[in-house]
Design a protein around this motif. Sequence first.
Motif: not given
Lengths: 78, 127, 493
Positions: C193-194, C137, C75, C78-80, C132-134
């Motif tokens: 980082l994900n 973050n 990915n 940055i994923e929420y 946060a999926n990061d």
Amino acid sequence: MIIEIAILFVIVASSILALVQRDLMRAVIIIGFQGLGLALLYQRLLAADVAITQAILGSALIPGLMAITVLKTRRYQE
Amino acid sequence: MNVDVQLWSFVVAGLLVIIGLYAIAFMDNLVKKIIGVMLVGDGVNLVLITEGFKPGGIVPIISEKLFSSGAVGDFANDAAYSLPFALVLTNIVIGASTLAVLLGISIKLYQHYRSLSVAHIFQEDDA
Amino acid sequence: MNSELIPLMVVFPLISAILLNLMHGKDRAVRVYGTLAMVVVIAVPLLAVYGNHLFGAHPAIDTPAETGIALGRINLAIEYSFGFLQRALIFLLAAIATFAVLSHTSNEKRASGVYLSMVMLSIAAVSAVVMANDIFNMFVFLEILTISQAAMVVAKGDIGGYKAALKYLIFGGVAGGAILLGIALLLGTFGVLNITDLGNALSGNTKSPIVLTAVGLLVIGWLFESGLFPFHTIKSHIYSSAKADVAALLQTETKIVLVAIAIILLRLFGGLSNMSAVMVGLSVITLAFGSVMALVQTDFRRLLAFAAVGQAGLVGIGLSLGTPDGIAASIFHAVNDALAMSLLFVTVFVIYEGAKTTEFSRLGGLLTKAPRLAFLQIIGIMAVSGVPPFNAYQSEYRLIGAAFQAGYPELGVVIILGTIVTFVALMKGFFLTFLKESTAVAAIGRPQLSNALPLVTFATMVILALVCLGIGLHPGPLYDRFADVAITLTMGV
């Protein structure tokens, strides 16, 4: 290479020197050199953007804030 | 010789963390404890920066000239790893704001106790 | 899949924090905007659609070969991610925060924009940590959370608050450094980082010394943020130094963050039995220390602070077991306990407002002066310590069941013992405040306690008590959903 080693030495030396001072204002000034050293090192380690931030914060802003604290409190450690 | 720089800057990062932890644990003066917190943060930052460093590489900033000369592919091969640099940028700012709050609190504590000595400030409550 | 409302849960409180800070001094504007903002903060998690939000809408791509990352797809954004768990936790946080804001605007003569802005900042930070999926973050918002919590404690204005905040920030700096160093090691090893990617990269690779060091550092961070064993005195100092509405908010945030980080740790290092063992051990020690130290306190607020820390240990036990039952029961208990503890903190807040002290030596005989308060407090005590018709009974019963099922019946015994000690400690507080004969309070003679409970405070207490009772009578709808969440979570590991 010699420059990096010198900078590394300055960083460690100034950190230790700052902590052994009894005069807090002197400690604050020395910690400014540590911040400047880190900024130079970041520059040598190819992180130019971080080096700018570190130069502003580490050698001017943070020592400035600490100097204000020392001025508002007491200069010599009890 | 460049490899040495990477190794030694890891060592220095470790030293900064250790010096910082020592200051937090054993120094009595509040300003010095705060300097210790700053040193721990600096050490961690240095680890990240050194991680992104590439011996013999170039600064990862793309310029107009790179595109016109068509050397973008070489740039991708040579440039240092810039993700950790972005993390450090964030952490420097966070560290500075924590520091500012800590210094403000210590001024307030000084006004009340007329001392920056932790042993004096935390004298009465030992729970 | 891209729900537009998901980032709003973090962005809106952040903007509100800035605006409220600018409004400081304009009393009316702060009150009106603070109240309106809370309506939005509560509404958004209820209206948002489940899904993932990718910032900048960068899609996942096939990994270019030159990067040396050992994963097929990574990915970039940055994923929420937002699901039932996130909705429940953020809604709980928003509800308790609304109480804190309302009690500030209705009880204080001048509403402080800076204080409300710190409340908003902490809401944004906790929401981000939950969604946060990061992993970076998560770290950033944990740091913001630490600063804003310290600022909320300082807002009380007495010197004890400053001391607690100083200790909290210094340890917070070290714990933050530990988390970032752990992240740095993981980033250096795997290049991502994900959290989903990192979990995939880690599966089967958890035995290298670098990864084990990273696990240790991240667990230290988890222990600090959730106030578990080595840091339990710092957390309880924070609770007892803050105003009680702030303390209610702080302990809710702590429990939510505990759940959020523990889930991240399980997703990353689920297969690591050593980590679970350490986490279970430290949680048990926290439960024991928290409950026992609550028993010996001579001040009601400190008693409650230690009881809250002990209950956090209880939440930690189930999560560290890592079984679906344990995780579901723990999340359920975190929600229940946050509600019931908030009720107790509010009742003590009322006592403090009336009598200007919570020292047991100066309290007593309040039953005739404040019968409604006594009734609500006894409900809170029963709810916290797991007496049957209330909510914590349902979760503690499931927690004990999960411990048996995971093959650790001893843990069940420990949980029961901890609960009993907490109950005894809280009943001691109740007895000394309401039942004991005392002339001291008569001398203080505060009329506030007997008649005029502030409406907002009273309404909050009644609502919290009713919710506790409601969940206790009908645990099904909530628990079953948590069980689904826990099953999907453990499937992924």
